[in-house]
Design an enzyme around this catalytic site. Structure first.
Site, PDB file in Angstrom:
ATOM      1  N   GLU A 101      80.361 -27.666 -39.395  1.00  0.00           N
ATOM      2  CA  GLU A 101      81.149 -28.551 -40.264  1.00  0.00           C
ATOM      3  C   GLU A 101      82.103 -27.730 -41.125  1.00  0.00           C
ATOM      4  OE1 GLU A 101      78.758 -31.538 -42.210  1.00  0.00           O
ATOM      5  OE2 GLU A 101      80.096 -31.646 -43.937  1.00  0.00           O
ATOM      6  N   ASP A 103      84.545 -28.451 -44.421  1.00  0.00           N
ATOM      7  CA  ASP A 103      84.700 -29.516 -45.422  1.00  0.00           C
ATOM      8  C   ASP A 103      85.803 -29.300 -46.430  1.00  0.00           C
ATOM      9  OD1 ASP A 103      82.484 -31.081 -44.821  1.00  0.00           O
ATOM     10  OD2 ASP A 103      81.131 -29.815 -45.980  1.00  0.00           O
ATOM     11  N   GLU A 105      86.426 -31.552 -49.888  1.00  0.00           N
ATOM     12  CA  GLU A 105      85.997 -32.705 -50.682  1.00  0.00           C
ATOM     13  C   GLU A 105      86.693 -32.621 -52.029  1.00  0.00           C
ATOM     14  OE1 GLU A 105      81.607 -33.856 -49.213  1.00  0.00           O
ATOM     15  OE2 GLU A 105      81.631 -32.322 -50.757  1.00  0.00           O
TER      16      GLU A 105
END
Ligand SMILES: *[C@@H]1O[C@H](CO)[C@@H](O)[C@H](O)[C@H]1NC(C)=O
Ligand SMILES: *[C@@H]1O[C@H](CO)[C@@H](O)[C@H](O)[C@H]1NC(C)=O
Ligand SMILES: *[C@@H]1O[C@H](CO)[C@@H](O)[C@H](O)[C@H]1NC(C)=O
Length: 280
Positions: A101, A103, A105
């Site tokens: 993953e 990311d 955010e």
């Protein structure tokens, strides 16, 4: 006569669809809204997505396709005003149990206080590689470009074309790297007020709901597979390296705007910093 009108209509339809499909970004073609019960909307003929969050639910979408190595661009305009508690995301992940993953955010904040861009890289379900940044612009006034560049050599995150972090492939030295699981793009807006803003001390002000974030210009450049191998080396981004001026820009961002780097957090890793931190 009727036949030729039919042919003419067919011609117009095919020209029209050609125009639609050659246009770079079309969310109808590229993504599915996956949750939010109508709170996620594809607008402007497929050029814009708005995600909204209220006290009942947030919303999100994902790419129809998976990619094994890609350069993925998205323009995002974040929730304006008091966005405390909200989390706006743009990330790639696989669905295998030991998932990979990458990311981004965006953690909202009270009016006038800066957003935090929280980044992480998971390899085979292990993350703990957080780096957090403030931005050098107001991400709620305009759209800005956020890019994940994932080659066999690097995971690089760029903001408006400026590299902010570079996770290198150090597999030969024993650091896992995402190399074999295809990743899908996801984006969402949800309530993270148990932890997102000032460590969870500031809660979402639901009187300001619905909160809305906008996405546009989704662009993916992925590999052409042939003979079971990714054939990417002709893509300019495949050989992108953070050197020279790019390195200077990244260091500028990290010096001025980085607010957390796991590689500096010696207290968190009493057994010693992760291996990639020592290879810097
Ligand atoms: C974002 O990328 C687009 C397309 O590459 C470019 O035209 C635009 O100037 C960029 N915007 C910013 C703020 O860097
Ligand atoms: C919000 O603003 C505060 C105070 O300026 C800052 O300490 C914090 O890092 C900001 N971001 C978040 C997500 O709390
Ligand atoms: C993909 O690779 C194959 C084999 O090398 C080639 O024939 C084909 O034209 C390529 N397609 C694209 C879109 O580059």
């Amino acid at each position: 006569m009727e036949f030729s009108i039919g042919a003419f209509v067919l011609y117009i339809v095919s020209v029209f669809s050609l125009i639609c499909f050659t246009h770079g970004d079309n969310f109808y073609k590229d993504v599915d809204i996956t949750w939010g019960d109508g709170r996620g909307k594809i607008l402007e003929n497929g050029n814009l997505i708005s995600l909204s969050l209220d006290s009942s639910s947030g919303s999100g979408f994902k790419s129809k396709r998976e990619y094994l190595f890609a350069k993925v661009d998205m323009q995002i305009k974040l929730v304006p005003g008091n966005s405390a508690g909200t989390v706006t995301t743009f990330y790639l992940r696989s669905m295998q149990p030991k998932h990979d993953e990458i990311d981004l955010e965006f953690l909202g904040n009270v009016s006038g206080s800066p957003y935090t861009l929280h980044t992480n890289v998971f390899t085979q379900a292990v993350g703990n590689r957080e780096m957090q940044f403030n931005l050098w612009f107001d991400p709620t006034r305009n759209f800005h470009n956020y890019t994940i560049l994932w080659s066999a050599h690097h995971v690089i995150i760029l903001v408006d074309g400026i590299p902010i972090r570079d996770f290198k492939n150090n597999e030969k030295k024993g650091v896992l790297f995402p190399t074999f699981q295809p990743l899908r793009m996801y984006a969402s807006l949800w309530n993270g007020d148990s932890w997102a803003t000032q460590g969870g001390r500031v809660k979402t002000d639901w009187s300001k709901a619905p909160f809305v974030a906008m996405y546009r210009n989704y662009k993916v450049d992925t590999c052409n597979w042939s003979g079971g191998k990714p054939n990417c080396h002709k893509k300019p981004w495949w050989s992108y390296e953070v050197t020279g001026n790019r390195y200077k820009q990244m260091r500028w961002v990290q010096r001025k705007f980085m607010i957390y780097n796991y590689c500096d957090d010696v207290k968190r890793f009493p057994q010693g910093l992760p291996l990639e931190c020592k290879l810097r």
